[in-house]
Write an enzyme that holds these catalytic residues in place. Structure first.
Site, PDB file in Angstrom:
ATOM      1  N   GLY A 182       0.784  -1.224   0.000  1.00 53.61           N
ATOM      2  CA  GLY A 182       0.000   0.000   0.000  1.00 53.61           C
ATOM      3  C   GLY A 182       0.816   1.274   0.000  1.00 53.61           C
ATOM      4  O   GLY A 182       0.246   2.370  -0.061  1.00 53.61           O
ATOM      5  N   LYS A 183       2.141   1.185   0.053  1.00 56.46           N
ATOM      6  CA  LYS A 183       2.973   2.379   0.079  1.00 56.46           C
ATOM      7  C   LYS A 183       2.995   3.044  -1.299  1.00 56.46           C
ATOM      8  O   LYS A 183       2.627   2.450  -2.311  1.00 56.46           O
ATOM      9  CB  LYS A 183       4.398   2.027   0.525  1.00 56.46           C
ATOM     10  CG  LYS A 183       4.484   1.506   1.958  1.00 56.46           C
ATOM     11  CD  LYS A 183       4.043   2.557   2.955  1.00 56.46           C
ATOM     12  CE  LYS A 183       3.899   2.026   4.370  1.00 56.46           C
ATOM     13  NZ  LYS A 183       5.150   1.642   4.984  1.00 56.46           N
ATOM     14  N   ASN A 184       3.457   4.287  -1.348  1.00 54.95           N
ATOM     15  CA  ASN A 184       3.512   5.011  -2.620  1.00 54.95           C
ATOM     16  C   ASN A 184       4.324   4.258  -3.663  1.00 54.95           C
ATOM     17  O   ASN A 184       4.030   4.315  -4.853  1.00 54.95           O
ATOM     18  CB  ASN A 184       4.109   6.401  -2.414  1.00 54.95           C
ATOM     19  CG  ASN A 184       3.201   7.315  -1.615  1.00 54.95           C
ATOM     20  OD1 ASN A 184       2.366   6.858  -0.845  1.00 54.95           O
ATOM     21  ND2 ASN A 184       3.359   8.608  -1.796  1.00 54.95           N
TER      22      ASN A 184
END
Length: 368
Positions: free
Chosen positions: A184-186
């Site tokens: 879910g990180k950038n």
């Protein structure tokens, strides 16, 4: 329904590139480390403006090894903040050191430099600011204090891929910077992953050894190390995604600006503020509401997913009760924990979706 995050939409947008990268690794049989991971390390180091990058299996491992490379061990103290994901503190504990907290600033929710020096003791061996939600901490002030006391600064940049402070990228100011590639990180892997960036040859050498059983050459174990290696497929996929990161970041920033404009007249909520000398990459777009739980419930009823980052600060977590802190010790962190609500934000969102969420917040903020 508007999801909090839509990884399926991201995959669909780069499917051919991702599939080809994964198949390339399968054909090469370089499943652990290998050429793709080396390529990621070189490209991510250049992206951050650092000399070295060392890829590992998680962001937590990145933090752990960066601390060990800085010489942190039992009976030492490391200063950080209580308003963060628990991995920040867990990594300190893994070394045998004791986490010591300072409160955060009320606007950026990052480490308050004005409170930092008072927390330094003869046992303090490092300072670990957290670049929360995609915005960097006040690094000039933090670094000046650290330098006065000859302390290394290790940046927890796990939420701040591409964030900037006065034109310098996250991870490039401290002795090292640590990133997570949780999906879910950038910049997210298709599984777990992490990386340490540093311009220190000594730290890079030690971290490379520590991630691979402490060996500098096969079966020659100079250190007591760990199995923290990155998978080849994750390295290949992250190289694909890194090429898109700047476009994705600008999309996030545009959505954040749109939210802020639309919510400007809603007096019962506070929108995040980008400090004048920083580039916020909006891993999280967190508003604040005194009736946060009621607002979240109302939005859920309208099919809008939200998140809580983070509802209980680390100093009040049962797992860390042994640190001896209590309610009232860090009032800014405690107030934020009771009020923050993370709205959906991801590059593939449409302007219409942002407007729908903002309209629902405006309506529900007054009735929740």
């Amino acid at each position: 329904m508007i999801p909090f995050l839509d990884l399926k939409a991201q995959y669909a947008s780069i499917k051919d590139e991702v599939d080809a990268a994964a198949l390339r690794v399968l054909a090469s049989t370089q499943y652990v480390l290998g050429e793709e991971v080396v390529g990621l390390e070189e490209e991510f180091a250049a992206y951050c403006g650092a000399k070295h990058a060392i890829a590992v299996n998680t962001g937590t491992s990145a933090l752990h090894l960066a601390l060990l490379a800085a010489g942190i061990g039992p009976d030492d103290e490391v200063i950080t903040v209580p308003f963060t994901f628990v991995a920040t503190v867990s990594a300190i504990c893994y070394t045998g050191a004791r986490p010591v907290f300072v409160d955060v600033e009320p606007v950026t929710l990052t480490m308050d430099p004005a409170r930092l020096e008072a927390a330094i003791t003869p046992r303090t061996k490092a300072i670990m600011p957290v670049h929360l939600y995609g915005q960097m901490a006040g690094m000039d002030e933090i670094k000046a204090i650290a330098d006065r006391h000859s302390l290394p600064v290790i940046e927890d940049a796990c939420q701040a891929h591409g964030a900037e402070y006065k034109g310098r990228r996250a991870g490039s100011i401290g002795v090292s910077g640590c990133f997570s590639f949780y999906p879910g990180k950038n910049l997210g892997a298709c599984g777990e992953g992490g990386i340490v960036v540093t311009s220190s040859d000594e730290h890079a050498r030690m971290i490379r050894m520590l991630r691979d059983w402490g060996q500098e050459e096969r079966y020659h174990h100079a250190l007591k190390g760990f199995n923290y290696r990155m998978d080849g497929i994750q390295g290949a996929i992250l190289r694909v995604k890194l090429r898109h990161l700047e476009d994705w970041t600008e999309a996030r920033r545009a959505h954040a600006a749109h939210y802020t404009s639309l919510l400007a007249g809603v007096k019962s909520v506070k929108t995040p503020i980008e400090a004048a000398d920083r580039r916020h990459v909006y891993h999280i777009y967190a508003i604040r509401s005194r009736d946060r739980d009621g607002l979240q419930h109302a939005l859920r009823a309208e099919g809008i997913q939200t998140g809580l980052h983070y509802p209980i600060p680390v100093h009040l977590q049962k797992a860390h009760a042994d640190l001896g802190y209590s309610v009232g010790d860090f009032p800014v962190s405690e107030a934020a924990a009771a009020e923050v609500l993370s709205l959906p934000i991801y590059p593939e969102m449409t302007s219409r979706q942002v407007e729908q969420v903002a309209a629902a917040v405006e309506q529900d903020a007054y009735v929740s």
